[in-house]
Motif scaffolding. Structure first.
Motif, PDB file in Angstrom:
ATOM      1  N   VAL A   1       0.928  -1.244   0.069  1.00  0.00           N
ATOM      2  CA  VAL A   1       0.122  -0.050   0.007  1.00  0.00           C
ATOM      3  C   VAL A   1       0.915   1.184   0.142  1.00  0.00           C
ATOM      4  O   VAL A   1       1.930   1.476   0.832  1.00  0.00           O
TER       5      VAL A   1
ATOM      6  N   THR B   1      -3.907   1.588  -3.196  1.00  0.00           N
ATOM      7  CA  THR B   1      -3.336   0.239  -3.421  1.00  0.00           C
ATOM      8  C   THR B   1      -3.991  -0.372  -4.657  1.00  0.00           C
ATOM      9  O   THR B   1      -5.156   0.329  -5.122  1.00  0.00           O
TER      10      THR B   1
ATOM     11  N   ASP C   1       0.396  -4.638   2.993  1.00  0.00           N
ATOM     12  CA  ASP C   1      -1.002  -4.722   2.905  1.00  0.00           C
ATOM     13  C   ASP C   1      -1.756  -5.659   3.785  1.00  0.00           C
ATOM     14  O   ASP C   1      -1.899  -6.710   3.139  1.00  0.00           O
TER      15      ASP C   1
END
Length: 207
Positions: free
Chosen positions: A11, A159, A206
């Motif tokens: 991310v 993301t 993430d």
């Protein structure tokens, strides 16, 4: 600047408002486009009454493709001039999967939020997006890589940004939303994306 590749399971975090933090993206092919699908997952805590740039592609003299959250909360996009505006569910601290589709042939444009399509709008039929520009996340370049403003900067998380040079079908957009396998983006594929970090942008797992 260091060019990095691939953001699988990562991310991008833009932690606070700046006029210098951004991520430059390098497309896999030239952005000479007569149709596209742009998808990303995005979260922000910025208040509704603040403009936020979500995606900026600029050539020397034109904003070729800019996606915004406007001060009134609407989501918009602009191609070389006046934009078109959509009333969508608000972007929040929880991740939204957001896709935008457009094709020149009939001008049909729509946003998709968490796999659901907005109403179509007809926007710039016959238009084409020009190549050889600069693509940024986090900032809006008011001129070719310059004129950055903190009050328009993105703060939050992005993301899974992918882009195709055609309009994905409903079933493909929904598959992408649910993280099922879909054709890799032929302009941007998050797994192999080439990018350059500038300023205070973090790349984190993430989880």
């Amino acid at each position: 600047m260091l060019i990095s590749m691939g953001l699988t399971d990562k991310v991008l975090i833009f932690p606070y408002e700046t006029d210098f933090s951004y991520v430059a993206l390098i497309p896999k092919k030239e952005m000479a486009l007569r149709a596209f699908t742009l998808c990303m997952r995005v979260a922000t805590e910025l208040p509704e009454e603040r403009q936020i740039i979500l995606f900026a592609y600029r050539t020397a003299d034109y904003d070729e493709l800019n996606v915004w959250r406007e001060k009134d909360g609407r989501i918009s996009f602009y191609m070389s001039g006046d934009g078109t505006f959509f009333h969508l569910p608000p972007l929040t601290t929880f991740r939204t999967s957001l896709c935008l589709t457009w094709e020149s042939r009939n001008g049909l444009a729509a946003f998709w939020v968490d796999g659901k399509r907005s109403t179509y709008q007809v926007y710039k039929p016959g238009h084409s997006i020009r190549p050889k520009g600069t693509i940024l996340l986090g900032q809006d370049p008011d001129k070719h890589l310059g004129g950055l403003e903190a009050v328009q900067s993105f703060v939050g998380e992005v993301t899974d940004l992918n882009m195709w040079d055609f309009v994905l079908s409903r079933s493909m957009i929904q598959a992408w939303h649910y993280r099922h396998k879909v054709a890799k983006g032929n302009i941007f594929d998050w797994a192999t994306i080439e990018y350059e970090l500038n300023g205070n942008v973090m790349v984190v797992d993430d989880d």
